[in-house]
Design a protein around this motif. Structure first.
Motif, mmCIF file in Angstrom:
data_model
loop_
_atom_site.group_PDB
_atom_site.id
_atom_site.type_symbol
_atom_site.label_atom_id
_atom_site.label_comp_id
_atom_site.label_asym_id
_atom_site.label_seq_id
_atom_site.Cartn_x
_atom_site.Cartn_y
_atom_site.Cartn_z
ATOM 1 N N VAL A 192 0.842 -1.204 0.000
ATOM 2 C CA VAL A 192 0.000 0.000 0.000
ATOM 3 C C VAL A 192 0.876 1.252 0.000
ATOM 4 C CG1 VAL A 192 -1.619 1.358 1.388
ATOM 5 C CG2 VAL A 192 -2.021 -1.093 1.032
ATOM 6 N N ASP A 193 1.899 1.263 0.823
ATOM 7 C CA ASP A 193 2.806 2.412 0.859
ATOM 8 C C ASP A 193 3.501 2.605 -0.487
ATOM 9 O OD1 ASP A 193 2.120 2.761 3.500
ATOM 10 O OD2 ASP A 193 3.923 1.801 4.297
ATOM 11 N N ARG A 224 -7.675 10.040 -9.013
ATOM 12 C CA ARG A 224 -6.478 10.090 -9.840
ATOM 13 C C ARG A 224 -6.715 11.082 -10.976
ATOM 14 N NH1 ARG A 224 -4.838 7.776 -6.114
ATOM 15 N NH2 ARG A 224 -3.370 6.028 -5.960
ATOM 16 N N ASP A 272 1.778 6.557 -6.986
ATOM 17 C CA ASP A 272 0.470 6.972 -7.509
ATOM 18 C C ASP A 272 -0.207 5.860 -8.317
ATOM 19 O OD1 ASP A 272 -1.291 9.118 -7.239
ATOM 20 O OD2 ASP A 272 -0.929 9.810 -9.287
ATOM 21 N N ALA A 277 2.329 1.655 -3.474
ATOM 22 C CA ALA A 277 1.348 2.138 -4.448
ATOM 23 C C ALA A 277 1.079 3.621 -4.261
ATOM 24 C CB ALA A 277 0.051 1.337 -4.323
ATOM 25 N N ASN A 278 0.901 4.048 -3.014
ATOM 26 C CA ASN A 278 0.673 5.470 -2.769
ATOM 27 C C ASN A 278 1.886 6.303 -3.161
ATOM 28 O OD1 ASN A 278 -2.013 5.711 -1.799
ATOM 29 N ND2 ASN A 278 -1.412 4.817 0.161
ATOM 30 N N TYR A 293 -8.532 -2.848 3.045
ATOM 31 C CA TYR A 293 -8.900 -1.610 3.746
ATOM 32 C C TYR A 293 -8.641 -1.696 5.250
ATOM 33 C CZ TYR A 293 -11.025 -0.854 -0.773
ATOM 34 O OH TYR A 293 -11.230 -0.749 -2.116
ATOM 35 N N LYS A 295 -6.912 5.201 -0.341
ATOM 36 C CA LYS A 295 -6.429 6.173 -1.323
ATOM 37 C C LYS A 295 -5.807 5.515 -2.549
ATOM 38 C CE LYS A 295 -5.489 9.714 2.178
ATOM 39 N NZ LYS A 295 -4.451 10.570 2.792
ATOM 40 N N CYS A 296 -5.683 4.171 -2.525
ATOM 41 C CA CYS A 296 -4.993 3.541 -3.658
ATOM 42 C C CYS A 296 -5.587 2.208 -4.104
ATOM 43 C CB CYS A 296 -3.514 3.335 -3.326
ATOM 44 S SG CYS A 296 -3.199 2.084 -2.040
ATOM 45 N N LEU A 339 -10.936 7.757 -3.436
ATOM 46 C CA LEU A 339 -9.972 7.299 -4.433
ATOM 47 C C LEU A 339 -10.036 8.203 -5.672
ATOM 48 C CD1 LEU A 339 -7.861 5.213 -5.173
ATOM 49 C CD2 LEU A 339 -9.687 3.688 -5.934
ATOM 50 N N GLY A 389 -4.054 3.676 4.720
ATOM 51 C CA GLY A 389 -3.806 4.312 3.431
ATOM 52 C C GLY A 389 -4.381 3.605 2.238
#
Length: 394
Positions: free
Chosen positions: A190-191, A257, A197, A193-194, A220, A227-228, A255, A224
Motif C-alpha cells: 500500500v505504501d 487520480r 500513484d 502504491a501510494n 482496507y 487512497k490507492c 480514491l 492508506g
C-alpha cells in the motif's frame, strides 16, 4: 472492420484443455477407474439453506404483480449494498453502501474494471498468477511487468522501489499458491502504491478462508488503502455461487487520480454498460450476509478446510514443501524428485488416478510446482491423500 489486434498477442491457454484431454484419454483406456479430481477450483457442496429459501422467495415475488421486479439498480440493490457494508463494518472497516458495487462475479469484474484506466498502462502482476489477469491486460493492450515469486519468498514478493507501474494486482489469499500477505507485508505494498500513484486491484475472492488473526481479510484494514485500492470480491467460493454468479467490488469515495473520482467513474460505467444483477440472485446473495447465512456458509467452508488439513497432513508425512491450505482453499506443493509439473500430473494420473493442476499453467514461475484444490468431496480427498502417501513413500 478493424479488429482488436491485441487478441493476436494472447498465448493459447492449454492448461485446462490439456487436463481435460489427458483425463478423457485415460478414462477411455481405463473405463473401470475412478478419478480423484482435485484440480479445478469449483465447489462441490450445494448452496446453503438460507440462500435457497431466499432464492425461492424471490422467484415467488416475480409471480405477483405487487412484488414483481424488473430492472434492478445498476450498481446493486440498496439492501444488498448495505448488508455488504455492514459485513465490512464487523471487521472494523467503515464503508458507505455507495462504495459497494454488486457484480455478476469477480472474474467479470476483473476484466471490466480496466475501463477505469484507459489505454497503454503499465500493469504489475505477481507470478504465478490467475491467467485472467494476464489475458485481460493483453487484450487491453497494456504493458505487463511480471513479478516473480518462489519458494525463497514463500510466494509473497515484495515491492521493488525501482519499478513503476500504473496498476498492481494482488490476490490474497492467492490463487494458485494459497499464500497470504500479513498486515506488515500488505502495508508495504500500500505504501509503495501510494508512493508511485498506482492503483492496487485487490482480489479478495478467498477472504472467508482466512483463520489467522494476523492476516487481513480486506486491504482496507491497512492504513492508506482507501487512497490507492479497489477490492474485488466473490461469493463463488465463499458461498458456493460458482453457478449462481454474484460478487461485489469496493471503490472508496476518496480514491482519486488525475483530478477524477474513481467511484463516480464506476457509477457512470455501470449505468452505461450494465442493467444490474437480477433481483432473484441479489436476494440470494443478501441471505449470505444474514446471521443464519454466515453460520451455514462457514459450515461448508469448514468442510473444505478439513479437506485441506487432510492433504497437508499427507504432505507433512512425506516431507514435501508446500504453502497454502491453512488460510486458503488451495495447496501449492513442490513436485518431488525434481519432476516437472506436467510430468508429475501424468505420474499421479497413471499411478493413483489423482488429478491436480500443473503449476506451469500459471506462468513460468509455476514450473516444478503443483496445485491441489480442496473443494472436492471429503471421501475423495481422504482417499487421494492416502494414495499420495502410499505412492510417494516408495
Amino acid at each position: 472492420m478493424i479488429p482488436n489486434t491485441n487478441y493476436s498477442n494472447l498465448k493459447d491457454s492449454y492448461l485446462f484443455y490439456n487436463i481435460a484431454q489427458k483425463t478423457k484419454s485415460y478414462l477411455a483406456e481405463h473405463p473401470d477407474k475412478h478419478l480423484y479430481r482435485m484440480g479445478i477450483g469449483d465447489v462441490s457442496l450445494p448452496l446453503c439453506d438460507a440462500v435457497i429459501k431466499a432464492l425461492h422467495g424471490a422467484v415467488d415475488d416475480q409471480a405477483v404483480k405487487n412484488t414483481f421486479h424488473g430492472y434492478m439498480p445498476e450498481c446493486g440493490a440498496p439492501e444488498l449494498r448495505e448488508a455488504i457494508a455492514e459485513y465490512y463494518g464487523r471487521r472494523g472497516v467503515e464503508l458507505s453502501s455507495e462504495e459497494v458495487f454488486v457484480s455478476s462475479g469477480a472474474s467479470d469484474e476483473l476484466g471490466d474494471i480496466l475501463d477505469l484506466f484507459g489505454k497503454d498502462k503499465t500493469v504489475l502482476i505477481m507470478e504465478p498468477a490467475y491467467p485472467a489477469y494476464v489475458d485481460a491486460n493483453t487484450i487491453a493492450g497494456n504493458k505487463i511487468i511480471h513479478v516473480p515469486a518462489g519458494k525463497e519468498n514463500s510466494f509473497l514478493p515484495m515491492p521493488d522501489a525501482s519499478v513503476v507501474a500504473d496498476v498492481i494486482y494482488i490476490c490474497s489469499p492467492n490463487n494458485p499458491t494459497g499464500a497470504v500477505f500479513d498486515y506488515k507485508k500488505l502495508q508495504a505494498w500500500v505504501d509503495y502504491a501510494n508512493g508511485i500513484d498506482a492503483i492496487i486491484l485487490f482480489d479478495a475472492a478467498y477472504e472467508a478462508f482466512i483463520e489467522e488473526d494476523d492476516i487481513p481479510h480486506s486491504i482496507y484494514e491497512v492504513n492508506g488503502a482507501g487512497k490507492c485500492a479497489i477490492e474485488i470480491c466473490s461469493l463463488s467460493k465463499t458461498a458456493g455461487f460458482t453457478g449462481t454468479r454474484c460478487g461485489y467490488t469496493v471503490i472508496p469515495k476518496e480514491l482519486n487520480r488525475g483530478g477524477m473520482n474513481l467511484n463516480q467513474m464506476w457509477v457512470r460505467n455501470r449505468t452505461t454498460k450494465t442493467n444490474g444483477v437480477s433481483y432473484i440472485i441479489q436476494k440470494g446473495a443478501a441471505a449470505v450476509f444474514t446471521e443464519e447465512g454466515q453460520e451455514q456458509i462457514h459450515n461448508n467452508i469448514n468442510i473444505y478446510k478439513q479437506n485441506a488439513a487432510c492433504l497437508m497432513e499427507a504432505l507433512d508425512k512425506l516431507g514435501i514443501w508446500y504453502c497454502g491450505g491453512k488460510n486458503a482453499p488451495y495447496i501449492w506443493m513442490k513436485c518431488p524428485n525434481g519432476m516437472g509439473s506436467w510430468e508429475f500430473f501424468d505420474f499421479l494420473l497413471k499411478e493413483i488416478q489423482v488429478v491436480g493442476t500443473p503449476g506451469e499453467g500459471f506462468g513460468a514461475c509455476g514450473e516444478g510446482y503443483f496445485r491441489f484444490s480442496t473443494f472436492g468431496s471429503p471421501e475423495d480427498t481422504k482417499e487421494a491423500a492416502r494414495r499420495l502417501v502410499e505412492l510417494l513413500s516408495k
